[in-house]
Design an enzyme around this catalytic site. Structure first.
Site, PDB file in Angstrom:
ATOM      1  N   ASN A 192       0.879  -1.170   0.000  1.00  0.00           N
ATOM      2  CA  ASN A 192       0.000   0.000   0.000  1.00  0.00           C
ATOM      3  C   ASN A 192       0.915   1.217   0.000  1.00  0.00           C
ATOM      4  O   ASN A 192       1.504   1.545   1.027  1.00  0.00           O
ATOM      5  CB  ASN A 192      -0.895  -0.031   1.247  1.00  0.00           C
ATOM      6  CG  ASN A 192      -1.691   1.256   1.411  1.00  0.00           C
ATOM      7  OD1 ASN A 192      -1.744   2.087   0.496  1.00  0.00           O
ATOM      8  ND2 ASN A 192      -2.297   1.424   2.572  1.00  0.00           N
ATOM      9  N   TRP A 193       1.002   1.860  -1.147  1.00  0.00           N
ATOM     10  CA  TRP A 193       1.938   2.987  -1.256  1.00  0.00           C
ATOM     11  C   TRP A 193       1.392   4.280  -0.668  1.00  0.00           C
ATOM     12  O   TRP A 193       2.075   5.293  -0.651  1.00  0.00           O
ATOM     13  CB  TRP A 193       2.328   3.189  -2.731  1.00  0.00           C
ATOM     14  CG  TRP A 193       3.367   2.218  -3.200  1.00  0.00           C
ATOM     15  CD1 TRP A 193       3.974   1.244  -2.464  1.00  0.00           C
ATOM     16  CD2 TRP A 193       3.939   2.143  -4.513  1.00  0.00           C
ATOM     17  NE1 TRP A 193       4.888   0.563  -3.241  1.00  0.00           N
ATOM     18  CE2 TRP A 193       4.884   1.096  -4.495  1.00  0.00           C
ATOM     19  CE3 TRP A 193       3.744   2.849  -5.700  1.00  0.00           C
ATOM     20  CZ2 TRP A 193       5.638   0.750  -5.622  1.00  0.00           C
ATOM     21  CZ3 TRP A 193       4.488   2.505  -6.825  1.00  0.00           C
ATOM     22  CH2 TRP A 193       5.424   1.468  -6.784  1.00  0.00           C
ATOM     23  N   LYS A 194       0.137   4.250  -0.235  1.00  0.00           N
ATOM     24  CA  LYS A 194      -0.476   5.447   0.368  1.00  0.00           C
ATOM     25  C   LYS A 194      -0.223   6.643  -0.549  1.00  0.00           C
ATOM     26  O   LYS A 194      -0.240   6.494  -1.758  1.00  0.00           O
ATOM     27  CB  LYS A 194       0.056   5.650   1.795  1.00  0.00           C
ATOM     28  CG  LYS A 194      -0.097   4.373   2.628  1.00  0.00           C
ATOM     29  CD  LYS A 194       0.154   4.563   4.098  1.00  0.00           C
ATOM     30  CE  LYS A 194      -0.057   3.237   4.817  1.00  0.00           C
ATOM     31  NZ  LYS A 194       0.094   3.332   6.258  1.00  0.00           N
ATOM     32  N   HIS A 217      -9.372   1.336   4.940  1.00  0.00           N
ATOM     33  CA  HIS A 217      -8.099   1.471   5.660  1.00  0.00           C
ATOM     34  C   HIS A 217      -8.299   2.403   6.854  1.00  0.00           C
ATOM     35  O   HIS A 217      -9.091   3.338   6.783  1.00  0.00           O
ATOM     36  CB  HIS A 217      -7.031   2.029   4.709  1.00  0.00           C
ATOM     37  CG  HIS A 217      -5.658   1.977   5.293  1.00  0.00           C
ATOM     38  ND1 HIS A 217      -5.213   2.917   6.200  1.00  0.00           N
ATOM     39  CD2 HIS A 217      -4.656   1.087   5.131  1.00  0.00           C
ATOM     40  CE1 HIS A 217      -3.973   2.599   6.558  1.00  0.00           C
ATOM     41  NE2 HIS A 217      -3.615   1.490   5.930  1.00  0.00           N
ATOM     42  N   GLU A 260      -6.640   4.755   7.939  1.00  0.00           N
ATOM     43  CA  GLU A 260      -6.421   6.184   7.653  1.00  0.00           C
ATOM     44  C   GLU A 260      -7.665   6.791   7.020  1.00  0.00           C
ATOM     45  O   GLU A 260      -7.975   7.957   7.241  1.00  0.00           O
ATOM     46  CB  GLU A 260      -5.185   6.347   6.753  1.00  0.00           C
ATOM     47  CG  GLU A 260      -3.905   6.138   7.567  1.00  0.00           C
ATOM     48  CD  GLU A 260      -2.748   5.526   6.791  1.00  0.00           C
ATOM     49  OE1 GLU A 260      -2.770   5.549   5.547  1.00  0.00           O
ATOM     50  OE2 GLU A 260      -1.812   5.012   7.449  1.00  0.00           O
ATOM     51  N   GLU A 281      -5.126  -4.760  10.560  1.00  0.00           N
ATOM     52  CA  GLU A 281      -4.092  -3.754  10.767  1.00  0.00           C
ATOM     53  C   GLU A 281      -4.353  -3.021  12.080  1.00  0.00           C
ATOM     54  O   GLU A 281      -5.149  -2.083  12.120  1.00  0.00           O
ATOM     55  CB  GLU A 281      -4.109  -2.734   9.621  1.00  0.00           C
ATOM     56  CG  GLU A 281      -3.828  -3.330   8.263  1.00  0.00           C
ATOM     57  CD  GLU A 281      -3.259  -2.285   7.304  1.00  0.00           C
ATOM     58  OE1 GLU A 281      -2.190  -2.558   6.740  1.00  0.00           O
ATOM     59  OE2 GLU A 281      -3.852  -1.212   7.140  1.00  0.00           O
ATOM     60  N   GLY A 340       2.882   2.321  10.742  1.00  0.00           N
ATOM     61  CA  GLY A 340       3.856   3.405  10.593  1.00  0.00           C
ATOM     62  C   GLY A 340       4.598   3.757  11.871  1.00  0.00           C
ATOM     63  O   GLY A 340       5.270   4.774  11.951  1.00  0.00           O
ATOM     64  N   SER A 374       3.726  -2.138  10.263  1.00  0.00           N
ATOM     65  CA  SER A 374       5.175  -2.257  10.436  1.00  0.00           C
ATOM     66  C   SER A 374       5.728  -3.632  10.063  1.00  0.00           C
ATOM     67  O   SER A 374       6.625  -4.148  10.739  1.00  0.00           O
ATOM     68  CB  SER A 374       5.591  -1.864  11.861  1.00  0.00           C
ATOM     69  OG  SER A 374       5.220  -0.520  12.125  1.00  0.00           O
ATOM     70  N   GLY A 399       3.009  -0.911   4.205  1.00  0.00           N
ATOM     71  CA  GLY A 399       3.207   0.477   3.816  1.00  0.00           C
ATOM     72  C   GLY A 399       4.676   0.759   3.549  1.00  0.00           C
ATOM     73  O   GLY A 399       5.203   0.456   2.473  1.00  0.00           O
ATOM     74  N   GLY A 400       5.368   1.300   4.540  1.00  0.00           N
ATOM     75  CA  GLY A 400       6.744   1.768   4.392  1.00  0.00           C
ATOM     76  C   GLY A 400       7.682   0.811   3.668  1.00  0.00           C
ATOM     77  O   GLY A 400       8.391   1.205   2.731  1.00  0.00           O
TER      78      GLY A 400
HETATM   79  P1  13P Z   1       3.335   0.396   7.582  1.00  0.00           P
HETATM   80  O1  13P Z   1       3.798  -0.887   6.957  1.00  0.00           O
HETATM   81  O2  13P Z   1       4.094   1.595   7.069  1.00  0.00           O
HETATM   82  O3  13P Z   1       3.257   0.316   9.068  1.00  0.00           O
HETATM   83  O4  13P Z   1       1.821   0.630   7.060  1.00  0.00           O
HETATM   84  C1  13P Z   1       0.905  -0.383   7.215  1.00  0.00           C
HETATM   85  C2  13P Z   1      -0.324  -0.042   6.459  1.00  0.00           C
HETATM   86  O5  13P Z   1      -1.082   0.830   6.841  1.00  0.00           O
HETATM   87  C3  13P Z   1      -0.580  -0.776   5.212  1.00  0.00           C
HETATM   88  O6  13P Z   1      -1.876  -0.543   4.749  1.00  0.00           O
END
Ligand code: 13P
Length: 251
Positions: free
Chosen positions: A9-11, A95, A97, A167, A173, A213, A234-235
């Site tokens: 997920n590149w956000k 998600h 967010e 999640e 994050g 994470s 994500g990251g």
């Molecule tokens: P991180 O891997 O950066 O913690 O993000 C997780 C996430 O929200 C994937 O959708």
């Protein structure tokens, strides 16, 4: 029997040239992978160019959100058939967010999931508790409500196609991954809840991803858990080398 899925997920990261450069690097690193589904979910503008770049490869492209109406006066929204048209095969829905900043609720999650399945795309429905909810011992209650309300009223066939992502909000994050045991107990609970809703077949088939994470150094312990079927990352999905390590979690 459940094929693992490693999803990035590149956000809100990467321009089109940056996105293309990353997957050009990623493709050869994962070209030999057959036993894991690989997915990248970039920003909307990069969906079509990435899907073109990845044609014929083993990497699929998904979106990070979708609206449930097929067309109309909904400024700023995007419909499922438009995502399909652009080369998407998956959509991330609900998600944390989006729940936190954009008013997403279990009701809108349900509508988006319905529209996504109806168009033949695969929804990845996200659930997860906040730190406060975990600390007040409400984790299972929160997750149960998100699953029962967000993923209600589907046929068994539809229910089997849905992917769920657990999640925990406190792990996103933050570098604070859930321990494999913490994740496993929630995944097991989600599968049990899903089995009650849609029968043991669907419960056994639904893929449940862990997100929060996930990194190359913790992925293999997480993936050893019986109810963890992949990651939503994500990251660590932003760089080709680290994402390739996640895809190749078993060596
Ligand atoms: P991180 O891997 O950066 O913690 O993000 C997780 C996430 O929200 C994937 O959708």
């Amino acid at each position: 029997m459940r094929k693992p899925l490693m999803a990035g997920n590149w956000k809100m990261h990467k321009t089109i040239p940056e996105a293309i450069a990353m997957v050009k690097e990623l493709k050869p690193l994962v070209a030999d992978v057959k036993d894991v589904d690989i997915l990248i979910c970039p920003v909307f503008t990069a969906v079509y160019p990435l899907a073109n770049e990845l044609k014929g490869s083993n990497i699929k492209v998904g979106a990070q959100n979708v609206y449930w109406e097929p067309k109309g006066a909904f400024t700023g929204e995007i419909a499922v058939n438009m995502l399909l048209d652009a080369g998407c095969s998956f959509v991330i829905i609900g998600h944390s967010e989006r729940r936190q900043y954009f008013g997403e609720s279990d009701e809108t999650v349900n509508k988006r999931t319905k529209a996504t399945l109806a168009a033949g795309l695969i929804p990845i429905v996200c659930v997860g508790e906040t730190l406060q909810e975990r600390e007040s011992n409400d984790t299972f209650k929160v997750i149960e409500k998100q699953v029962k309300d967000g993923i209600k009223n589907f046929s068994k066939e539809e229910a089997e196609k849905i992917v769920i992502a657990y999640e925990p909000v406190w792990a996103i994050g933050t570098g604070k991954t859930a321990t494999p045991q913490q994740a496993q107990e929630v995944h097991e609970f989600i599968r049990k809840t899903y089995s009650q809703m849609y029968g043991n077949d669907a419960g056994g088939k639904v893929r449940i991803l862990y997100g929060g994470s996930v990194k190359p150094d913790n992925v293999s312990e997480l993936m050893k858990q019986p109810d963890i079927d992949g990651g939503l990352v994500g990251g660590a999905s932003l760089e080709a080398a680290s994402f390739a390590k996640l895809v190749k979690f078993n060596g």
